[in-house]
Design a protein around this motif. Sequence first.
Motif, PDB file in Angstrom:
ATOM      1  N   GLN A 135      -8.533  -5.716   4.778  1.00  0.00           N
ATOM      2  CA  GLN A 135      -8.062  -5.063   3.554  1.00  0.00           C
ATOM      3  C   GLN A 135      -7.004  -4.004   3.852  1.00  0.00           C
ATOM      4  O   GLN A 135      -6.052  -3.824   3.085  1.00  0.00           O
ATOM      5  N   ARG A 136      -7.161  -3.294   4.981  1.00  0.00           N
ATOM      6  CA  ARG A 136      -6.188  -2.248   5.302  1.00  0.00           C
ATOM      7  C   ARG A 136      -4.789  -2.842   5.491  1.00  0.00           C
ATOM      8  O   ARG A 136      -3.779  -2.197   5.173  1.00  0.00           O
ATOM      9  N   PHE A 137      -4.733  -4.071   6.015  1.00  0.00           N
ATOM     10  CA  PHE A 137      -3.453  -4.738   6.188  1.00  0.00           C
ATOM     11  C   PHE A 137      -2.878  -5.177   4.853  1.00  0.00           C
ATOM     12  O   PHE A 137      -1.678  -5.040   4.592  1.00  0.00           O
ATOM     13  N   GLN A 138      -3.708  -5.721   4.012  1.00  0.00           N
ATOM     14  CA  GLN A 138      -3.240  -6.143   2.699  1.00  0.00           C
ATOM     15  C   GLN A 138      -2.657  -4.961   1.931  1.00  0.00           C
ATOM     16  O   GLN A 138      -1.586  -5.068   1.321  1.00  0.00           O
ATOM     17  N   ASP A 139      -3.349  -3.827   1.968  1.00  0.00           N
ATOM     18  CA  ASP A 139      -2.855  -2.636   1.266  1.00  0.00           C
ATOM     19  C   ASP A 139      -1.534  -2.163   1.858  1.00  0.00           C
ATOM     20  O   ASP A 139      -0.600  -1.808   1.118  1.00  0.00           O
TER      21      ASP A 139
END
Length: 423
Positions: A135-139
């Motif tokens: 999720q941190r990458f998607q954000d």
Amino acid sequence: MFLNIPLHPGFVAQRQSTMAVGPRKSRVLGAILMLIFISLLVVVSRKMGQHKHSVQKPYIPSTRFWRWWKWSESFWNREQQQLDLIYNPILNVAPTNDSLVARMPWWLNHPQALKRCEPDRRVPRQVEDYNTLPQRFQDFLLYMHCRAYPILINQPHLCDDRPFLLLAIKSLAPHFDRRQAIRQSWGQAGSVANRTVVTVFLLGIASPADNFPDLSGMLSHEAKRHRDLLQWEYRDSFFNLTLKETHFLEWFGQHCSHAHYILKGDDDVFVNTWQIIRYLEHLPEVMTKDLFVGDVIRNASPHRDHRLKYFIPESVFVGDYPPYAGGGGYLYSGPLALRLYKVSQQVALFPIDDVFTGMCLKKMGLVPEEHKGFKTFDVDKKYRENPCAYKNLMLVHSRTPQEMIQIWSWLADPNLDCQNSTR
């Protein structure tokens, strides 16, 4: 005009025979001869000119001087290619050819798109494994184009005394104990070793999405009491440390550009401020302009294991990292910081802040300098309780707030004798 030009003997005989024909025919023949002579002069002049240019003019190959490169399949590399197009001095003109326009990134003709801090909904379609990324990458990828967040807490007069050394410390809102320990030890503002030192802490927003409690009231009180906090309205996460870097550089150019040097570090490092000042005072002036020293990491490549903190997928970035100083702490000059900010606008945001800074330095044609006094991976365990182990160090990572205060008291002791120490 050609009366003095000698003629060929056969030409003279022809001229004498034509004189008997009549004045009119004689004039026509004379005109024809003049045209022939002028033509000969033109031909000879061209031959001489071609010979002259063939000697002086360099050979230009038939291949094009610049051509479009192949767009990278990795998202960050492709974004960087687009930025390179914008800042390429050869292409820094409005495109007029339809095929050229077709190859330009969509936002090149829409500059306002870069200023909008709204999620870029094109990204999931451009990163093939987007849905499987953490999720941190998607954000990060959704908001990677956002580079300007408003400042919530500012200290515009912090550097009115033109500090010799500015200590810029990356911190998180809940880390009250770390900031206070730094204020009471190596980050004491004022005069240190007869030099003006100023300390500032860099913060984003501690988001409830990251399970942080609401500490805005305490943070506001701390800012009013100590006047050493800077806070911007972006989510304070590991991948947003790059935003902390770029926003600090912008603030520095606006409010602290006369500071001579900057020590940039985390809030869990110990800094020997006395040793840093001694080092800077004995630094040759020729080295100050491009000064950037720290614990330099070379020949590094992205980690591809998704379980690691520094995981970078191939769909996002391909290639090796440039030399970079470990983000725990590094030292650089004020003039370099001003240039670093300008160059940072030409480099796509990268999720690891110290690698991003290395990328900016590479674009400037600079390489960070290794200094053995920076121990971002700590000293040997057997020396950690030895006060003399810290006397000649510049920075060591990591230390608790209690350890910071203890080490500072060791170094402040006038009776500390390290002559007979093994370290």
